[in-house]
Design an enzyme around this catalytic site. Structure first.
Site, PDB file in Angstrom:
ATOM      1  N   ASP A 423       0.847  -1.248   0.030  1.00 37.93           N
ATOM      2  CA  ASP A 423      -0.085   0.069  -0.066  1.00 37.93           C
ATOM      3  C   ASP A 423       1.036   1.165  -0.050  1.00 37.93           C
ATOM      4  O   ASP A 423       1.595   1.548   0.891  1.00 37.93           O
ATOM      5  CB  ASP A 423      -1.024  -0.007   1.261  1.00 37.93           C
ATOM      6  CG  ASP A 423      -2.034   1.106   1.164  1.00 37.93           C
ATOM      7  OD1 ASP A 423      -2.778   0.879   0.380  1.00 37.93           O
ATOM      8  OD2 ASP A 423      -1.957   1.971   2.082  1.00 37.93           O
ATOM      9  N   GLU A 452       1.442  -0.712  -5.108  1.00 40.10           N
ATOM     10  CA  GLU A 452       0.327  -0.065  -5.512  1.00 40.10           C
ATOM     11  C   GLU A 452       0.514   1.499  -5.346  1.00 40.10           C
ATOM     12  O   GLU A 452       0.334   2.375  -4.188  1.00 40.10           O
ATOM     13  CB  GLU A 452      -0.650  -0.351  -4.168  1.00 40.10           C
ATOM     14  CG  GLU A 452      -2.106   0.351  -4.390  1.00 40.10           C
ATOM     15  CD  GLU A 452      -2.333   1.429  -3.435  1.00 40.10           C
ATOM     16  OE1 GLU A 452      -3.505   2.351  -3.955  1.00 40.10           O
ATOM     17  OE2 GLU A 452      -1.579   1.881  -2.829  1.00 40.10           O
TER      18      GLU A 452
END
Length: 691
Positions: A423, A452
């Site tokens: 993330d 990401e």
């Protein structure tokens, strides 16, 4: 006298040995990422085509080999910033066993040389170029010219005999070297005996002799390039279909979290859809302080589960499991059930904490503080995330923090997880990722990291260089033909293809593009076709198969009733789903090697800007697939597509892999028609390779 003294003084200046040794210049080696600072990437069985510019002074003939070897020495991994001078590279490649491939000129007079090698074992691989002025090849070339001109070459043949004898002495005295030495001595004698000159010339230019001389060439003054590296990932890094699901929503009771054992009931459906990876958002305890409510409300209701990305509670932190999901044993059961069905489980790595995370109290020094002593919560002005505390990666105790995060990753690897979606990695130091990924790969080279990072292009590329196996992309926002062609041409034809593997997610819990919001199921079909055929790696987030396109508000890319903040009970059989199409396309991907690689992508002409056409081929060229997609989800579109490599009057058959229908086509331009109520595209198998 004064001039003589000056000469004597100058003679005392030391001239380095390398000044005479490096007659061959080796430059512009491709592929090479930032001059060798970072490795290129491959998977087992893939080739590395190496090209370099090489030349020498004068008119002597040069020769070169491309060296490669697997399992490179650990020193390269220990120091990612290591670079090599010409001399240090020479000493480096003298160690260990190298495979050598002769390099050839790309075109006469181009000074551009090339060769290729295949990689096998997962892990480090390395390569280098060795080039030298070849006295035998120079002699051989000149002998041919003189003999063809009718000149007396008897002296030249004696010179060649001496060159061959020198090679015999280099051949060695045991095994194959001894046999080669004997053969070379025989030829040296034949070049210098009294047989007719014509016979000796034929012997001199014999290819068998040339091969022996190349094997035992004089490389004492060769130029050796820097050593370049390849990181070889397992095959799943190159190709895979991802499915993202919230396990807490996959239970029988929509008012509470499902357990892992209940969520496992959803796995057969996902496996039947043909996916390879099931990706789970954070599965850790969720904090209650500043917990978000439904639709990102600032105040949560008593039954709202909160965002999984607000990690940590009195129940534990990043190595604990949210109590509603169950226990470690329940997770292990979920993972083993997924593997039984051919699915691999991917977990989310989110380096942040809720205010209730144990580390907030145990290690307050790992966070940034305000002047009043409170810990700073996350912000992306004007957005504020009161339920999340970001780490301070530059804190005074940063080494302990970095080590703790590595240990979290290793904790889940020990429990069988080999794929991680990371993330927001662009908000953490690049050096951290380079260090952590390298440390993980030392222990387990099978681990895959997906970045990401929807951020600026150069940052995304640098994260890929620093070690991320795959990267999210801008695919979601590329909806016009011009944008798609430009973007994917960049990804597949520039240096980026050597280190950045795009993963084309058609939607995510954070991104519901306007194209999907307003285009209905035809829009979902079009984006599915594009993602699954443009990219060897692609993914969807749960609900895509239902054409779920409800946004939180006009102009927003947030889902209405987002699963990030509540439980969602999906009706997988509701009218209008596209599950059959997804399953069929994934089946096609599994059976056609052309769709398992990105490098062979080529775009083709159409006479309608709403129709895009492109092809992919397997590396050996035996499997060729042509995809044609209607980008307009609302209107019928038709036009002509140009098929590559077809004669104007040639008749042939193409086969649509989606509905198992064949079409008789003629020539390079052919007609297609797409009605959104019927189909949004073709995936055509071409019966013979097209160029």
């Amino acid at each position: 006298m004064g001039n003589q003294s000056a000469i004597l003084n100058h003679s005392a200046i030391r001239i380095p040995q390398s000044a005479i040794e490096m007659r061959v210049v080796v430059e512009r080696i491709r592929p090479s990422v930032d001059g060798g600072r970072f490795p290129i990437k491959r998977t087992p069985g893939e080739s590395v085509a190496v090209t370099a510019d090489m030349f020498a002074d004068g008119h002597d003939v040069i020769a070169a080999v491309l060296r490669d070897r697997p399992n490179a020495t650990a020193e390269h991994a220990e120091n990612a910033e290591q670079t090599f001078s010409a001399n240090s590279a020479s000493s480096a490649v003298d160690r260990g066993d190298w495979r050598e491939t002769p390099m050839t000129l790309v075109a006469q007079g181009s000074d551009e040389w090339t060769a290729r090698f295949d990689v096998g074992a997962i892990g480090w691989h390395e390569y280098a170029i060795v080039a030298w002025v070849d006295r035998f090849l120079t002699w051989r070339r000149d002998l041919k010219i003189k003999a063809a001109a009718g000149q007396d070459v008897s002296v030249e043949l004696l010179e060649g005999s001496l060159l061959v004898r020198e090679a015999a002495s280099r051949a060695g005295h045991i095994g194959a070297g001894r046999r080669d030495g004997t053969r070379l001595l025989e030829r040296a004698d034949m070049l210098s005996d009294s047989t007719p000159i014509e016979d000796r010339v034929r012997l001199a230019v014999d290819e068998e002799l040339a091969a022996l001389m190349f094997t035992h060439a004089d490389r004492s003054r060769a130029t050796t390039s820097e050593v370049l590296r390849v990181w070889v990932d397992r095959e799943r890094a190159r190709v895979g279909a991802w499915y993202e699901m919230f396990p807490r929503s996959a239970g029988p009771d929509p008012s509470r979290s499902a357990t892992f054992r209940e969520a496992a009931e959803a796995l057969p459906r996902i496996a039947d859809l043909g996916f390879d990876i099931v990706y789970l958002p954070p599965i850790h305890p969720i904090g209650t302080s500043f917990r978000k409510g439904r639709n990102n409300a600032l105040v949560a209701g008593p039954d709202d589960p909160g965002s999984p990305w607000a990690i940590g509670s009195p129940a534990g932190g990043h190595t604990a499991i949210e109590p509603g999901l169950g226990t470690y044993e329940d997770f292990e059961w979920f993972r083993s059930e997924a593997e039984r069905l051919g699915l691999e489980v991917a977990l989310d790595l989110a380096w942040q904490c809720s205010p209730d995370h144990p580390w907030v109290h145990e290690h307050p020094e790992w966070f940034r503080h305000r002047p009043d002593g409170t810990i700073k919560y996350a912000e992306n002005p004007p957005k504020k995330y009161h339920d999340i505390y970001p780490f301070d990666f530059e804190s005074e105790d940063w080494r302990a923090l970095w080590q703790a995060l590595l240990e979290v990753t290793l904790f889940w690897i020990e429990r069988g997880v080999k794929i991680f979606r990371v993330d927001n990695p662009h908000t953490k130091p690049f050096g951290f990722w380079e260090w952590m990924i390298e440390q993980v790969h030392r222990r387990d080279a099978d681990v895959i990291f997906l970045s990401e990072a929807f951020t600026r292009p150069k940052l995304m590329r640098y994260l890929a260089k620093a070690g991320f196996t795959q990267s999210y992309s801008y695919f979601t926002w590329k909806n016009s033909k011009a944008d798609l062609v430009e973007y994917f041409t960049e990804l597949t034809t520039t240096e980026a293809r050597e280190y950045l593997r795009p993963n084309l997610f058609a939607n995510t819990p954070d991104i519901l593009h306007a194209y999907l919001q307003h285009g209905g199921c035809p829009a979902f079909e079009a984006r599915l076709l594009l993602a699954a055929t443009l990219g060897a790696n692609y993914g969807i987030y749960s609900g895509f198969e239902l054409c779920e396109g409800r946004a939180l508000a006009p102009g927003s890319e947030e889902y209405a009733d987002s699963e990030k903040y509540q439980y969602r009970k999906w009706d997988w059989d509701r009218t209008g789903h596209i599950s059959e199409l997804i399953a069929r396309i994934n089946q096609i991907r599994h059976h056609h090697a052309a769709l398992q690689f990105d490098r062979t992508l080529q775009f083709h002409e159409t006479d309608n800007p709403e129709i895009i056409a492109y092809s992919k081929a397997s590396p050996d060229g035996a499997d060729v697939v042509l995809a044609i997609v209607n980008l307009d989800p609302r209107h019928m579109q038709h036009g002509h597509v140009r098929v590559p490599g077809v004669e104007p009057d040639e008749a042939y058959r193409v086969h649509d892999l989606i509905d198992d229908t064949s079409y008789e086509w003629r020539g390079d331009w052919n007609y297609v028609r797409f009605d959104p109520d019927i189909r949004q595209g073709h995936i055509l198998w071409l019966p013979k390779p097209r160029t």
